[in-house]
Scaffold this motif. Sequence first.
Motif, PDB file in Angstrom:
ATOM      1  N   ASN A  35     -52.979  60.876  46.280  1.00 33.16           N
ATOM      2  CA  ASN A  35     -51.673  60.478  46.789  1.00 33.16           C
ATOM      3  C   ASN A  35     -51.166  61.588  47.720  1.00 33.16           C
ATOM      4  OD1 ASN A  35     -48.920  59.816  47.016  1.00 33.16           O
ATOM      5  ND2 ASN A  35     -49.040  58.715  45.067  1.00 33.16           N
ATOM      6  N   PRO A  36     -50.976  61.294  49.009  1.00 28.93           N
ATOM      7  CA  PRO A  36     -50.780  62.385  49.972  1.00 28.93           C
ATOM      8  C   PRO A  36     -49.401  63.046  49.948  1.00 28.93           C
ATOM      9  CG  PRO A  36     -50.707  60.269  51.091  1.00 28.93           C
ATOM     10  CD  PRO A  36     -51.043  59.971  49.664  1.00 28.93           C
ATOM     11  N   ILE A  37     -49.394  64.294  50.431  1.00 27.73           N
ATOM     12  CA  ILE A  37     -48.152  65.029  50.658  1.00 27.73           C
ATOM     13  C   ILE A  37     -47.670  64.594  52.041  1.00 27.73           C
ATOM     14  CG2 ILE A  37     -47.104  67.326  50.836  1.00 27.73           C
ATOM     15  CD1 ILE A  37     -49.848  68.313  49.476  1.00 27.73           C
ATOM     16  N   SER A  38     -46.637  63.782  52.075  1.00 30.71           N
ATOM     17  CA  SER A  38     -46.247  63.201  53.363  1.00 30.71           C
ATOM     18  C   SER A  38     -45.179  64.025  54.074  1.00 30.71           C
ATOM     19  CB  SER A  38     -45.768  61.765  53.173  1.00 30.71           C
ATOM     20  OG  SER A  38     -44.719  61.732  52.237  1.00 30.71           O
ATOM     21  N   SER A 315     -46.816  66.764  46.223  1.00 31.08           N
ATOM     22  CA  SER A 315     -46.531  65.420  46.747  1.00 31.08           C
ATOM     23  C   SER A 315     -45.381  64.727  46.017  1.00 31.08           C
ATOM     24  CB  SER A 315     -47.787  64.538  46.674  1.00 31.08           C
ATOM     25  OG  SER A 315     -48.205  64.385  45.340  1.00 31.08           O
ATOM     26  N   ASP A 321     -41.657  61.907  48.892  1.00 31.32           N
ATOM     27  CA  ASP A 321     -41.652  61.094  50.117  1.00 31.32           C
ATOM     28  C   ASP A 321     -40.257  60.997  50.727  1.00 31.32           C
ATOM     29  OD1 ASP A 321     -44.326  60.777  49.948  1.00 31.32           O
ATOM     30  OD2 ASP A 321     -44.258  58.784  49.044  1.00 31.32           O
TER      31      ASP A 321
HETATM   32 NA    NA Z   1     -46.057  61.683  48.653  1.00 28.81          NA
END
Ligand code: NA
Length: 400
Positions: A35-38, A315, A321
């Motif tokens: 699950n990406p670090i946006s 993340s 987010d």
């Molecule tokens: Na994220």
Amino acid sequence: MIIKPMIQGVIARSAHPHGCKEAIRRQISYCRTANPISQGPKRALILGASSGFGLATRIALAFGGAQTETLGVSFERGPSEKGTGSAGWYNNIYFRQAAEQAGIKAVNLVGDAFSPAIRQQVIDTLRAQFDGQVDLIVYSLASGVRPDPATGEFWRSSIKPIGKPYQGTTLDLERQILTETILPPATEQEIHNTVKVMGGEDWASWIETLIQADVLAPGCKTMAYSYIGSSHTNPIYHHGTLGRAKAHLHQTADQLHQQLATVGGEAYVAVCKALITKASVFIPGLSPYLLALFQVMKAKGLHEGCIEQMQRLLSHRLYPDSGPVITDHQRLIRVDDWELSEDVQQEVSRLLTQMTAKNFRELGDMDGYLNDFLNLNGFGFDNIDYTRPISPEELVRLKP
Ligand code: NA
Ligand code: NAI
């Protein structure tokens, strides 16, 4: 040259460069699919970047979605007549190579993070290679000593209980047995010195120096790591010398948070899960708890290693987010939530009450513990051919 694991008590005396490279590769490949670090930072300074949480933070920042440029500081040994060099030495090199291949800037500085000289090198490097600006400073040093800048003498930390003696068992990694440990309570001097080494004073001094040098980007964040634990670990950790040092670290975070407000900055402590690192295997009495904890968390599908912890921390907590940093009511970031959940702790209690010097291998996650420990130094990877000789010249050519 063939490199074999050499373990003395809880210390690994050798490191395998190819295995260190494999450890980095596996952590990178985890981050690429996680699950990406946006909303991550553009440029980060990592103090203590070469192993454990600091290294995992650096890998997650670079490869976990944010493509953060990193300046890493660590204290590591290169190859010499005396030995192959430390695992962290190779971790730095192979991380940098992988980052550069991906087009992500990574610079390593090797030296004593407590010294004024390395502070100046960091500032010079930020100015020369990072537009003179940093968006995140991670403080992840773990050390047994810190020089007193006033006298040049060393403060030494002690891992001891406070008020009453501690009695428990510890895993001897060399002999793979549980041994009885009895520790006397710390003296006032030992408490004081441990706070000097592992409390927040040096972190605060770093931030002060970086503010003076005007290298903090607007909105710059800083974060240090802590452990709290549960009733099983309180006597040796939270209620002991290390807990005092961490309490000081937490106070420092609040003080830095106010100080950084002038540049729109923020300071946090992240409370993490107990994991096997070069530093944590030194804590007497923690090993039976780790054996039980890993057994339970793996069975429940809740287990995280350093890289999974740091990816989730970045993340889902520090850079969610949307919205501000996620903390508890004491302004602490918590990623020890799964470890401390009631059902995990209940199961851990059940295992610990049954655990003896005879049955700990079956009851606890002995294979997982040993493998994590071996992996820290590049050993125990099934896809690395440890019988293949390594040329010392090849190692000497590698530069941080
Ligand atoms: Na994220
Ligand atoms: P580690 O031993 O794996 O990493 C320590 C890092 O500090 C290495 O990069 C090392 O080179 C660097 N370092 C040590 N002395 C230095 C010096 N004088 N100058 C420059 N670099 C130096 O340790 P780990 O476990 O990753 O610890 C990092 C932080 O995380 C510590 O504050 C620790 O208390 C905290 N923490 C650790 C937990 C664990 O279970 N391992 C749990 C919760 C918090």
